[in-house]
Design a protein around this motif. Structure first.
Motif, PDB file in Angstrom:
ATOM      1  N   THR A 124       0.839  -1.190   0.000  1.00  0.00           N
ATOM      2  CA  THR A 124       0.000   0.000   0.000  1.00  0.00           C
ATOM      3  C   THR A 124       0.879   1.245   0.000  1.00  0.00           C
ATOM      4  O   THR A 124       2.122   1.141   0.008  1.00  0.00           O
ATOM      5  CB  THR A 124      -0.970  -0.013   1.196  1.00  0.00           C
ATOM      6  OG1 THR A 124      -1.894   1.071   1.064  1.00  0.00           O
ATOM      7  CG2 THR A 124      -0.231   0.116   2.516  1.00  0.00           C
ATOM      8  N   SER A 126       1.105   5.764   1.205  1.00  0.00           N
ATOM      9  CA  SER A 126       0.649   6.742   2.191  1.00  0.00           C
ATOM     10  C   SER A 126      -0.745   7.229   1.797  1.00  0.00           C
ATOM     11  O   SER A 126      -1.204   7.007   0.670  1.00  0.00           O
ATOM     12  CB  SER A 126       1.633   7.913   2.265  1.00  0.00           C
ATOM     13  OG  SER A 126       1.839   8.455   0.975  1.00  0.00           O
ATOM     14  N   GLN A 127      -1.430   7.923   2.713  1.00  0.00           N
ATOM     15  CA  GLN A 127      -2.814   8.348   2.444  1.00  0.00           C
ATOM     16  C   GLN A 127      -2.886   9.303   1.256  1.00  0.00           C
ATOM     17  O   GLN A 127      -3.784   9.195   0.429  1.00  0.00           O
ATOM     18  CB  GLN A 127      -3.405   8.995   3.708  1.00  0.00           C
ATOM     19  CG  GLN A 127      -3.666   7.985   4.813  1.00  0.00           C
ATOM     20  CD  GLN A 127      -4.257   8.605   6.052  1.00  0.00           C
ATOM     21  OE1 GLN A 127      -4.318   9.835   6.193  1.00  0.00           O
ATOM     22  NE2 GLN A 127      -4.706   7.763   6.985  1.00  0.00           N
ATOM     23  N   ARG A 152      -4.956   2.744   0.038  1.00  0.00           N
ATOM     24  CA  ARG A 152      -4.833   3.130   1.452  1.00  0.00           C
ATOM     25  C   ARG A 152      -6.121   3.753   1.994  1.00  0.00           C
ATOM     26  O   ARG A 152      -6.589   3.398   3.086  1.00  0.00           O
ATOM     27  CB  ARG A 152      -3.653   4.099   1.608  1.00  0.00           C
ATOM     28  CG  ARG A 152      -3.459   4.672   3.003  1.00  0.00           C
ATOM     29  CD  ARG A 152      -2.978   3.627   3.990  1.00  0.00           C
ATOM     30  NE  ARG A 152      -2.729   4.195   5.309  1.00  0.00           N
ATOM     31  CZ  ARG A 152      -1.563   4.644   5.719  1.00  0.00           C
ATOM     32  NH1 ARG A 152      -0.512   4.593   4.906  1.00  0.00           N
ATOM     33  NH2 ARG A 152      -1.413   5.129   6.928  1.00  0.00           N
ATOM     34  N   LEU A 157      -2.278   3.053   9.979  1.00  0.00           N
ATOM     35  CA  LEU A 157      -1.448   1.858   9.797  1.00  0.00           C
ATOM     36  C   LEU A 157      -1.797   0.754  10.791  1.00  0.00           C
ATOM     37  O   LEU A 157      -1.718  -0.437  10.459  1.00  0.00           O
ATOM     38  CB  LEU A 157       0.036   2.237   9.918  1.00  0.00           C
ATOM     39  CG  LEU A 157       1.041   1.250   9.333  1.00  0.00           C
ATOM     40  CD1 LEU A 157       0.711   0.902   7.904  1.00  0.00           C
ATOM     41  CD2 LEU A 157       2.435   1.795   9.425  1.00  0.00           C
ATOM     42  N   ILE A 160      -4.594  -1.194   9.384  1.00  0.00           N
ATOM     43  CA  ILE A 160      -4.135  -2.026   8.263  1.00  0.00           C
ATOM     44  C   ILE A 160      -3.431  -3.276   8.789  1.00  0.00           C
ATOM     45  O   ILE A 160      -3.581  -4.368   8.236  1.00  0.00           O
ATOM     46  CB  ILE A 160      -3.210  -1.204   7.338  1.00  0.00           C
ATOM     47  CG1 ILE A 160      -4.001  -0.083   6.661  1.00  0.00           C
ATOM     48  CG2 ILE A 160      -2.557  -2.092   6.280  1.00  0.00           C
ATOM     49  CD1 ILE A 160      -3.163   0.927   5.943  1.00  0.00           C
ATOM     50  N   VAL A 174       4.746  -0.426   2.942  1.00  0.00           N
ATOM     51  CA  VAL A 174       4.109   0.881   2.770  1.00  0.00           C
ATOM     52  C   VAL A 174       5.104   1.807   2.076  1.00  0.00           C
ATOM     53  O   VAL A 174       6.229   1.978   2.557  1.00  0.00           O
ATOM     54  CB  VAL A 174       3.670   1.483   4.120  1.00  0.00           C
ATOM     55  CG1 VAL A 174       2.941   2.799   3.899  1.00  0.00           C
ATOM     56  CG2 VAL A 174       2.798   0.511   4.883  1.00  0.00           C
TER      57      VAL A 174
END
Length: 351
Positions: A124, A126-127, A152, A157, A160, A174
């Motif tokens: 995934t 970062s946002q 994301r 995190l 997740i 990530v």
């Protein structure tokens, strides 16, 4: 290089300067005029080059003579580099270290090497992510087998990590970014950790590599170079836990993590076998019959040559921290963390 050795070299240079001063030799650094000083320096540099070439010729001639006489050629001097003059480290792993072998047999990654667990990786970002980061993730999906990309969204995190454990994922990767460029990588081993944070730089996507190849779905061969300390062993085993431990050699794929001066260089290649015609040297007409020459032309000789073709992507990692357990920025305990004080010596390495 130790302090004592540095002092000895400085003393030796000082003695040379004093000897030149007694002999009446004027050094370039003693000339005040800039133009004349640069000319004198160029002459000294040219003379040094000539002396170096003469030494190389003498060495090559001595080696050739020794081989012709069937003797062992004289050993070559090993050049001094930053790697072979590194500071002594107590944590350097020895091949017969029973304590290290016992630790590795019972650590978090031991089940991967016993083939009890098949790696399953969640990838995934970062946002806030951009197109270059998503393209880099696409390239990583072609490298790591059994890897799945998840958007994301707004999840943190820790959420997740819980989701990945429930779905039987073994690792999370990530990719973080800054100014719309990937600049960090977080690798979380599940379910018990550890968590490693890397600085990501020099990213080159597969499409940007000239003459790049296309990776097949065969499981790659993993190559880990120069992870010599206990910490390096641990980081190398973390990378190995992302890949299945039964490579399919028919695919001719090789994934390399090469550590040099605590920078980890990643490369992805496939090796190719090609047949190439051998060009024979022209022989004298008196010795060769014209009939035999025609027969040789009709039967060209071929040689099989192996070469590497880069598939990509290409990037560099530098470890910033290694944390116990899964990701916890507030209460997590760190096994190792990079500090500015660690960069005071160029010959001190940790991996």
């Amino acid at each position: 290089m130790g302090k004592r050795q540095r002092e000895e070299e400085q003393a030796f240079e000082q003695e040379e300067r004093e000897a030149d001063a007694h002999a009446g030799v004027i050094l370039p650094s003693q000339i005040r005029n800039k133009c004349k000083r640069s000319e004198a320096y160029a002459k000294v540099k040219q003379e040094k080059k000539k002396i170096k070439k003469q030494k190389i010729k003498q060495r090559d001639a001595a080696e050739k003579e020794a081989l012709e006489l069937g003797e062992v050629p004289p050993p070559r001097k090993i050049p001094r580099t930053i790697e072979n003059t590194r500071e002594e480290d107590e944590t350097l792993a020895q091949p017969d270290d029973e304590e290290l072998q016992a630790e590795e047999g019972a650590d978090e990654f031991s089940n991967y090497f016993k083939h009890d667990i098949t790696p399953k990786v969640l990838l995934t970002t970062s946002q806030a992510n951009s197109v270059p980061t998503r393209k880099f993730c696409q390239d990583l999906l072609t490298v790591i087998p059994n890897c799945f990309y998840y958007k994301r969204g707004t999840y943190n995190l820790k959420q997740i990590v819980k989701y990945a454990i429930n779905r039987e994922f073994t690792s999370i990767i990530v990719i973080n970014e800054n100014r719309k460029e990937p600049n960090g990588m977080l690798v979380v081993n599940l379910p018990e950790g550890p968590t490693a944070h890397f600085k990501l730089s020099s990213v080159v996507l597969s499409k940007s590599i000239k003459g790049h190849g296309k990776a097949t779905r065969h499981q790659p061969e993993l190559i880990l170079n120069n992870f010599t300390t206990r910490l390096g062993h641990r980081v190398g085993r973390m990378f190995a836990s992302l890949f299945p431990q039964d490579p399919n050699f028919r695919g001719r794929r090789a994934v390399t993590f090469h550590n040099q001066r605590d920078f980890i260089f990643f490369r992805h290649h496939r090796y190719i076998f090609e047949s190439k015609e051998i060009k024979e040297k022209k022989e004298k007409l008196n010795k060769v019959d014209p009939k035999k020459a025609k027969e040789k032309k009709k039967q060209p000789k071929e040689e099989v040559i192996a070469r590497l073709q880069e598939c990509g992507p290409r990037f560099t990692l530098k470890m910033m921290s290694l944390q116990h357990g899964t990701f916890d920025s507030k209460y997590g305990e760190y096994e190792w963390i990079h500090k500015p004080d660690m960069d005071t010596s160029r010959r001190r390495f940790f991996l």
